[in-house]
Scaffold this active site. Structure first.
Site, PDB file in Angstrom:
ATOM      1  N   GLN A  11       2.454   0.083  -1.027  1.00 11.42           N
ATOM      2  CA  GLN A  11       3.472  -0.906  -1.353  1.00 11.42           C
ATOM      3  C   GLN A  11       3.922  -0.747  -2.799  1.00 11.42           C
ATOM      4  O   GLN A  11       3.121  -0.478  -3.683  1.00 11.42           O
ATOM      5  CB  GLN A  11       2.889  -2.301  -1.130  1.00 11.42           C
ATOM      6  N   SER A  91      -3.898   2.354  -0.148  1.00 15.68           N
ATOM      7  CA  SER A  91      -3.811   0.971   0.310  1.00 15.68           C
ATOM      8  C   SER A  91      -3.097   0.895   1.666  1.00 15.68           C
ATOM      9  O   SER A  91      -3.591   1.386   2.665  1.00 15.68           O
ATOM     10  CB  SER A  91      -3.111   0.109  -0.752  1.00 15.68           C
ATOM     11  N   LEU A  92      -1.922   0.313   1.687  1.00 15.29           N
ATOM     12  CA  LEU A  92      -1.122   0.238   2.908  1.00 15.29           C
ATOM     13  C   LEU A  92      -0.978   1.602   3.570  1.00 15.29           C
ATOM     14  O   LEU A  92      -0.987   1.739   4.796  1.00 15.29           O
ATOM     15  CB  LEU A  92       0.262  -0.322   2.551  1.00 15.29           C
ATOM     16  N   ARG A 116      -1.088  -7.745   8.831  1.00 17.32           N
ATOM     17  CA  ARG A 116      -1.768  -7.594   7.527  1.00 17.32           C
ATOM     18  C   ARG A 116      -0.888  -8.144   6.412  1.00 17.32           C
ATOM     19  O   ARG A 116      -1.361  -8.862   5.520  1.00 17.32           O
ATOM     20  CB  ARG A 116      -2.070  -6.113   7.291  1.00 17.32           C
ATOM     21  N   HIS A 197      -6.255  -6.668  -3.285  1.00 16.96           N
ATOM     22  CA  HIS A 197      -7.481  -5.909  -3.520  1.00 16.96           C
ATOM     23  C   HIS A 197      -8.401  -6.617  -4.513  1.00 16.96           C
ATOM     24  O   HIS A 197      -9.013  -5.994  -5.381  1.00 16.96           O
ATOM     25  CB  HIS A 197      -7.167  -4.473  -3.943  1.00 16.96           C
ATOM     26  N   GLN A 246     -11.058  -3.373   3.110  1.00 16.01           N
ATOM     27  CA  GLN A 246     -10.046  -2.754   2.242  1.00 16.01           C
ATOM     28  C   GLN A 246      -9.139  -3.778   1.573  1.00 16.01           C
ATOM     29  O   GLN A 246      -8.716  -3.616   0.430  1.00 16.01           O
ATOM     30  CB  GLN A 246      -9.216  -1.749   3.059  1.00 16.01           C
TER      31      GLN A 246
END
Length: 303
Positions: A11, A91-92, A116, A197, A246
């Site tokens: 992102q 991440s994503l 999510r 996160h 995560q």
């Protein structure tokens, strides 16, 4: 023998018009976007290609990014016959790696990141949390400084000289001041809608676990590198717990790249909007061979 990794951005790399040439000029690209629209119940091409305020809102961004990167990947595979030996995503982007590794179907990856995004967006009221990029200070020093501050942690180990911290806004601001005193070149507050996160998203991760209970998880056909551990995942039984963690754990991107380099990966193909990961790569290993697939014409880079 050469080893190829497909890597996918997270992102923040999104922009209006991303993937439009793949949608308009390839059958496979169009099918991926149209499938996403059917799954999500709104027009993903409209979200990605027309000026709007939703593209930068987490609950929409995540689905748009994953759809775009998967469309680019499937066109690349079909037109150039290129297949990865390993996959990873920031991440994503890890969900694109899951699709590349055959762990989730393309449709399930898109469907899951939509949920999510909603869970992450709703986890913490806007203004309560924050994130900041810390430049030109060793990770060990950052860990030492923020270890004495309650409510802040490392969100991303991006590359040498760039670490992102996340947590309660006042704790992040305190950390910024102390990290500058400790020698950081800059501490930049990020324009994000939540403390991603960080432990403030633990509950969002637990709710995501319930979503993942409904998703068919397959044994990886190639290894992928998990953000949480920076280690290869080869067992389907490990996937759900890693994805659940995560959301609230540090993204160990630099360590993930180092894992792939140690395994003999010598070519990294960044698939998706922007060149963020290529920039990180040059700081992790300056002479790394990195190719970017962002525009349809970029397929010509593949020989």
């Amino acid at each position: 023998m050469s080893k190829i990794a497909f890597i996918f951005p997270g992102q923040g790399a999104q922009y209006c018009g991303m993937g439009q040439d793949f949608y308009e000029k390839t059958t496979i690209g169009r099918e991926i976007y149209d499938m996403a629209s059917d799954i999500l119940g709104f027009s993903v091409p409209e979200l990605c290609f027309e000026k709007n305020d939703r593209l930068d809102i987490t609950e929409y961004t995540q689905a748009a990014m994953v759809t775009t990167s998967i469309a680019m990947m499937r066109v690349l595979e079909a037109e150039k016959g290129l297949k990865p030996d390993v996959a990873a995503g920031l991440s994503l982007g890890e969900y694109c790696a899951l699709a590349a590794a055959g762990v989730m179907s393309d449709g399930d990856a898109i469907r899951t990141v939509r949920q999510r995004g909603i869970l992450m967006q709703e986890a913490v009221p806007v203004g309560i949390g924050a994130m900041a990029a810390i430049l030109a200070l060793d990770a060990s020093k950052i860990e030492e400084v923020i270890g004495a501050i309650d409510g802040v942690q490392i969100a991303n180990y991006n590359c040498p000289g760039q670490i992102v911290i996340s947590g309660r806004k006042e704790a992040v601001e305190e950390a910024n001041a102390k990290l500058l005193e400790a020698g950081a070149k800059r501490a930049i507050m990020l324009n994000v809608s939540g403390p991603f996160h960080s432990s403030m998203l633990t509950e969002a991760g637990e709710k995501l676990g319930q979503v993942l209970d409904q998703v068919e998880i397959h044994t990886p056909v190639i290894p992928y590198v998990a953000n949480v551990t920076a280690a290869y995942v080869t067992d389907a039984a490990d996937v759900k717990s890693l994805l659940t963690k995560q959301v609230s754990s540090s993204v160990r991107w630099q360590q993930s790249v180092e894992t792939m380099l140690a395994d003999g990966v010598d070519t990294f193909v960044e698939i998706g909007p922007g060149k963020t990961l290529a920039g990180f790569m040059k700081k992790i290993k300056r002479d790394a061979n990195v190719l970017n697939i962002e525009k349809l014409e970029d397929l010509d880079k593949i020989r």
